[in-house]
Design a protein around this motif. Structure first.
Motif, mmCIF file in Angstrom:
data_model
loop_
_atom_site.group_PDB
_atom_site.id
_atom_site.type_symbol
_atom_site.label_atom_id
_atom_site.label_comp_id
_atom_site.label_asym_id
_atom_site.label_seq_id
_atom_site.Cartn_x
_atom_site.Cartn_y
_atom_site.Cartn_z
ATOM 1 N N ALA A 127 -5.314 6.015 9.179
ATOM 2 C CA ALA A 127 -4.495 7.227 9.260
ATOM 3 C C ALA A 127 -5.092 8.186 10.274
ATOM 4 O O ALA A 127 -6.303 8.402 10.309
ATOM 5 C CB ALA A 127 -4.416 7.898 7.898
ATOM 6 N N ASP A 147 0.863 -1.179 0.000
ATOM 7 C CA ASP A 147 0.000 0.000 0.000
ATOM 8 C C ASP A 147 0.903 1.234 0.000
ATOM 9 O O ASP A 147 1.770 1.375 0.859
ATOM 10 C CB ASP A 147 -0.887 -0.027 1.247
ATOM 11 C CG ASP A 147 -1.974 1.019 1.247
ATOM 12 O OD1 ASP A 147 -1.759 2.112 0.673
ATOM 13 O OD2 ASP A 147 -3.031 0.755 1.841
ATOM 14 N N ARG A 148 0.678 2.134 -0.922
ATOM 15 C CA ARG A 148 1.533 3.335 -1.019
ATOM 16 C C ARG A 148 1.461 4.192 0.229
ATOM 17 O O ARG A 148 2.354 4.985 0.495
ATOM 18 C CB ARG A 148 1.158 4.144 -2.252
ATOM 19 C CG ARG A 148 1.655 3.469 -3.514
ATOM 20 C CD ARG A 148 1.212 4.212 -4.719
ATOM 21 N NE ARG A 148 -0.026 3.558 -5.163
ATOM 22 C CZ ARG A 148 -0.756 3.963 -6.157
ATOM 23 N NH1 ARG A 148 -0.421 5.015 -6.824
ATOM 24 N NH2 ARG A 148 -1.841 3.309 -6.501
ATOM 25 N N ARG A 149 0.403 4.047 1.008
ATOM 26 C CA ARG A 149 0.323 4.793 2.271
ATOM 27 C C ARG A 149 1.490 4.453 3.193
ATOM 28 O O ARG A 149 1.888 5.274 4.009
ATOM 29 C CB ARG A 149 -0.994 4.474 2.992
ATOM 30 C CG ARG A 149 -2.183 5.196 2.441
ATOM 31 C CD ARG A 149 -3.469 4.896 3.223
ATOM 32 N NE ARG A 149 -3.257 4.815 4.648
ATOM 33 C CZ ARG A 149 -3.770 3.845 5.426
ATOM 34 N NH1 ARG A 149 -4.512 2.889 4.929
ATOM 35 N NH2 ARG A 149 -3.532 3.854 6.716
ATOM 36 N N ARG A 173 4.179 6.986 2.525
ATOM 37 C CA ARG A 173 3.782 8.338 2.946
ATOM 38 C C ARG A 173 3.669 8.473 4.458
ATOM 39 O O ARG A 173 4.083 9.479 5.023
ATOM 40 C CB ARG A 173 2.438 8.717 2.324
ATOM 41 C CG ARG A 173 2.480 9.019 0.858
ATOM 42 C CD ARG A 173 1.187 9.678 0.395
ATOM 43 N NE ARG A 173 -0.007 9.009 0.860
ATOM 44 C CZ ARG A 173 -0.729 8.139 0.157
ATOM 45 N NH1 ARG A 173 -0.345 7.795 -1.044
ATOM 46 N NH2 ARG A 173 -1.816 7.598 0.659
ATOM 47 N N GLU A 174 3.078 7.484 5.108
ATOM 48 C CA GLU A 174 2.749 7.620 6.524
ATOM 49 C C GLU A 174 3.769 6.982 7.466
ATOM 50 O O GLU A 174 3.756 7.291 8.653
ATOM 51 C CB GLU A 174 1.366 7.031 6.791
ATOM 52 C CG GLU A 174 0.282 7.785 6.049
ATOM 53 C CD GLU A 174 -1.074 7.105 6.130
ATOM 54 O OE1 GLU A 174 -1.240 6.177 6.953
ATOM 55 O OE2 GLU A 174 -1.969 7.506 5.359
#
Length: 137
Positions: A102, A24-26, A29-30
């Motif tokens: 998130a 997951d690309r999150r 980022r996160e």
């Protein structure tokens, strides 16, 4: 063969709504910017080798060898992923979990952690008081 069982059933991974991989690309980022290099490496390896339920059973010896990490570095990396709720671990299994929901949080120390944009503007704008307009001569 090691019998496998799902460790956290409500957190079975599902492919992201957009994109094509199990990563997951999150994650990048996160979590990617806040994790040590070894933890990112371990997470990416676990994602790559996990089955459709996110499960794998590589031994510490094999992980250290494949990732070229010391036992201590592997343990620290695993602990980071556990603390961020990214994996579950129960010997001999590791389960890559779906990413946690998130959230935006802020540390108690001023200037640390994430802030909402409105809070940032609220702090910046009073410091930049508008100058009275002067009429052209």
């Amino acid at each position: 063969m090691i019998p496998k069982r799902i460790l956290v059933a409500p957190r079975l991974r599902k492919p992201p709504a957009t994109g094509w991989s199990w990563l997951d690309r999150r994650f990048l980022r996160e979590h990617g910017d806040y994790l040590p290099r070894e933890a990112v490496l371990l997470y990416l390896f676990l994602v790559a080798v996990a089955d459709r339920h996110g499960l794998s059973f590589y031994s510490d010896h094999t992980l250290c060898s494949r990732l070229q990490l010391s036992q201590q570095a592997l343990e620290r990396a695993r602990q980071e992923l556990l603390e961020r709720d990214l994996i579950a671990h129960q010997l001999p299994l590791v389960q890559v979990l779906s990413l946690p929901t998130a959230t935006v949080s802020r540390r108690s120390e001023p200037g640390q952690g994430l802030m909402r944009l409105g809070e940032l503007f609220g702090q910046v704008l009073p410091a930049v008081a508008p100058q009275p307009k002067r009429e052209a001569p």
